[in-house]
Design an enzyme around this catalytic site. Structure first.
Site, PDB file in Angstrom:
ATOM      1  N   LYS A  24      -3.954  10.273   2.759  1.00 55.74           N
ATOM      2  CA  LYS A  24      -3.729  10.159   1.322  1.00 55.74           C
ATOM      3  C   LYS A  24      -3.408   8.696   1.024  1.00 55.74           C
ATOM      4  O   LYS A  24      -2.905   7.959   1.875  1.00 55.74           O
ATOM      5  CB  LYS A  24      -2.601  11.063   0.841  1.00 55.74           C
ATOM      6  CG  LYS A  24      -1.241  10.611   1.276  1.00 55.74           C
ATOM      7  CD  LYS A  24      -0.208  10.568   0.164  1.00 55.74           C
ATOM      8  CE  LYS A  24      -0.653   9.751  -0.996  1.00 55.74           C
ATOM      9  NZ  LYS A  24       0.485   9.096  -1.705  1.00 55.74           N
TER      10      LYS A  24
ATOM     11  N   THR B 130       1.895   4.907  -1.307  1.00 56.63           N
ATOM     12  CA  THR B 130       2.011   5.264   0.093  1.00 56.63           C
ATOM     13  C   THR B 130       0.673   5.677   0.678  1.00 56.63           C
ATOM     14  O   THR B 130      -0.063   6.457   0.086  1.00 56.63           O
ATOM     15  CB  THR B 130       2.991   6.431   0.249  1.00 56.63           C
ATOM     16  OG1 THR B 130       4.221   6.018  -0.311  1.00 56.63           O
ATOM     17  CG2 THR B 130       3.180   6.795   1.705  1.00 56.63           C
TER      18      THR B 130
END
Lengths: 409, 409
Positions: free
Chosen positions: A188, A199
């Site tokens: 991700k 992130t």
């Protein structure tokens, strides 16, 4: 959180079919950490003797989960292991409370799965500065444990998404001495809609048997040429985490000299890294920047990243403007060695500038036509030495401003 | 060149009244280097024994004019001197041709003014990669020489503009032992509309008498705290030039210990530096970032610039979002030392985060109200040591993308 941005125009057409990796099983749950009506926790359980290698953000303000993973990585253990990830709350910049939350998660997971606590790795991604409601996650551990199934990696890819516009997966099969080992990974990362952090989380699994130090040295080397060579906006998360787990279930042992395995792992890592760039906020162009002729590989990378992170270069690309002057500027400011009168620059196959001046045969129309492509290659030769690097980035558009200048409310 | 962007909302209300500096005279002309219908060349003539100090871009791809200035600076001479500046063409990345153009300009100016060639300093700003039509400038030298007048500094400020939305000037008067010395300066710099470079050019004049090494050491030290502490978009021009000329016409001698003079020079340099930020492309907010408690002054500056250059911080400011998480992120990635649990962050007087976590009394409404101001102060304390720095920047808006992603045609 604001509206979800539309699917990136650079997204792959489909989520790939990922093979089952023997020795790992997955489960997801709706813990309601922040999001409702969607899975926001994923658990991966790994068989005993699985080896785990990793790479982490170098941020000086990294999160409690990253510090905990870094402490645990590098050991060899015959026990089982687990990876627990939640989306919605990053548990970052939460002071002492953040460390306690990680402890609560790893303790409860270890107990539920009957494995040592130091074999439980966690990541958290989402809003920062808010206490992680870790009990919502631990309350789901029994349910997660029961649901564990070998085939659910694609659900896991979806559970860890925050502001990603598509789930990211990649796999390959490598034949070694006539036998097959499989590598499959999910990731991700896209950027951030306030107040999320950009992130990047990556989890890769293989059924090969690899000693931990061998796996770690491969991951460290490959990370340098893949995830560390991409940039969306030069900003770095406090939580970036890459974990690679080798279950050994195939019975095929990989050594330092297993070039085929390393190449397969490289492909999966590079594919996932490219998918993160393709999901860059507001991205409309995928750009490869190849630097050759630098004084060293390290200096080639410095030049490449200076070009890739330059707002002026990135806006020129967004405007489909073959503005090689901005590339010269970025090279000049990078801090690595360059000689203005040795530089040459190509856009795709078009020689734009050579030995410090515009190519006399350069056609601005031809270059402008090239810049309309969705995938672009910029090649810079410094003319100084043998140093090379390739980095990947996207353009800087109104979409980026829309996403990131949004009010938080 | 595209349409001229509208006047920056951060522009000062008026161009200041600048005092006449004895010993320097100015002239401007319409040479038609690229622009038509406006002055595009300025000549400043300096009396004999004028001392000149400078600071220049550290770009590895700096222009021929910068290299020529760097070679000439630092000498002491009783001869007169001159500064010749053109806008419209930067004479950058023009190969051997660029060096020849500088030679042609300095030779002709020296001849016209009857001064040594090594006392002629030139700058060029505008499009890059195109040969400078230097004869258009040298053809105007006789006219310029005749027009030289002590009071024309404001016309000079206008002649050197490229994509600036306002001319930049600043001055001060310093009293030393009951006698006055005057300092007046002009600058250009804003950013770039394709294909211009974000060249920053600064020329400061004083009637004080200062030995060249003393003047140079003052300029070097002050440059570090003024022009080297501003950033619009992290990109660096190949032509940035600062020249400070002391004519000595006041008869007042300045020494290393002339604190008052140095403070006056600092004020003029800082004011001009701030005006460049206020003319940043698309800027709607002027932001001061003060860093304290760092391990050293150098590390404080690294943190400050990491915050000031972060696209995520700059878009949050554009969106009037008190997003302190992005500041934590920028500190973490800067490479300088930080301890997450020692950090505190203020927006203006509002304590947002303290010792690694959000201040329990923090009111998001109060912070959101503060962020609506046009002038913002962000204060970060690292809690590590005595290192401090202050840097200045602007926000990153749709206006920046509009200006820089414009097609070149």
């Amino acid at each position: 959180m604001g509206a979800t941005p539309p699917l990136s125009p650079l997204a792959p057409s489909d989520f790939p079919d990922l093979p089952v990796i023997e020795g790992v099983s997955f489960a997801t749950a709706e813990a309601g950490v922040r999001y409702t009506g969607r899975p926001d926790v994923m658990l991966a359980k790994l068989v005993s003797a699985t080896t785990i290698a990793g790479a982490f953000t170098r941020s000086a303000t990294r999160s409690a989960a990253v510090l905990d993973c870094q402490e645990k990585i590098g050991q060899n253990s015959d026990a089982g292991a687990a990876i627990l990830v939640n989306s919605g709350n990053a548990n970052a910049f939460t002071g002492r409370n953040g460390t306690d939350a990680v402890k609560a998660l790893t303790e409860a997971t270890a107990k539920t799965l009957n494995i040592p606590e130091d074999r439980v790795f966690t990541s958290s991604t989402g809003v920062i500065g808010e206490a992680l409601p870790h009990q919502r996650i631990t309350d789901k551990l029994a349910e997660l444990s029961k649901a564990l199934a070998p085939g659910d990696i694609s659900a896991a890819a979806r559970a860890i998404m925050t502001t990603d516009t598509f789930p990211k997966g990649s796999s390959t099969t490598v034949t070694i001495d006539g036998q097959q080992v499989r590598i499959a990974g999910i990731a991700k990362g896209s950027g951030m809609i306030a107040p999320d952090m950009a992130t990047m989380l990556v989890y890769i699994f293989t059924d090969a048997a690899v000693d931990q130090p061998v796996l770690q040295s491969m991951v460290t080397a490959l990370n340098r040429k893949t995830f560390n060579c991409i940039t969306v906006d030069s900003d770095t998360s406090t939580s970036d985490t890459l974990l690679v787990a080798a279950t050994g279930a195939s019975g095929i042992r990989i050594t330092e000299s297993s070039v085929g395995f390393m190449e397969g792992l490289r492909q999966v890592m590079l594919d996932l890294a490219h998918q993160v760039v393709r999901d860059g906020e507001g991205a409309t162009k995928f750009v490869e920047i190849a630097v050759t002729g630098a004084a060293s590989d390290a200096e080639a990378r410095i030049h490449g990243m200076a070009i890739a992170n330059s707002p002026l270069v990135k806006t020129a690309i967004a405007g489909e403007d073959a503005n090689w002057g901005r590339i010269v500027m970025a090279i000049g400011k990078s801090g690595a060695r360059a000689d203005r009168d040795q530089l040459s620059i190509r856009f795709g196959d078009i020689l734009v500038a050579n030995e410090g001046w515009v190519n006399p045969d350069y056609s601005e129309d031809e270059a402008a036509a090239y810049m309309k492509n969705q995938e672009l290659e910029i090649h810079v030769d410094l003319g100084l030495g043998g140093g090379t690097a390739v980095v990947w980035t996207c353009d800087l558009t109104h979409g980026y401003i829309d996403i990131n200048a949004d009010y938080r409310s």
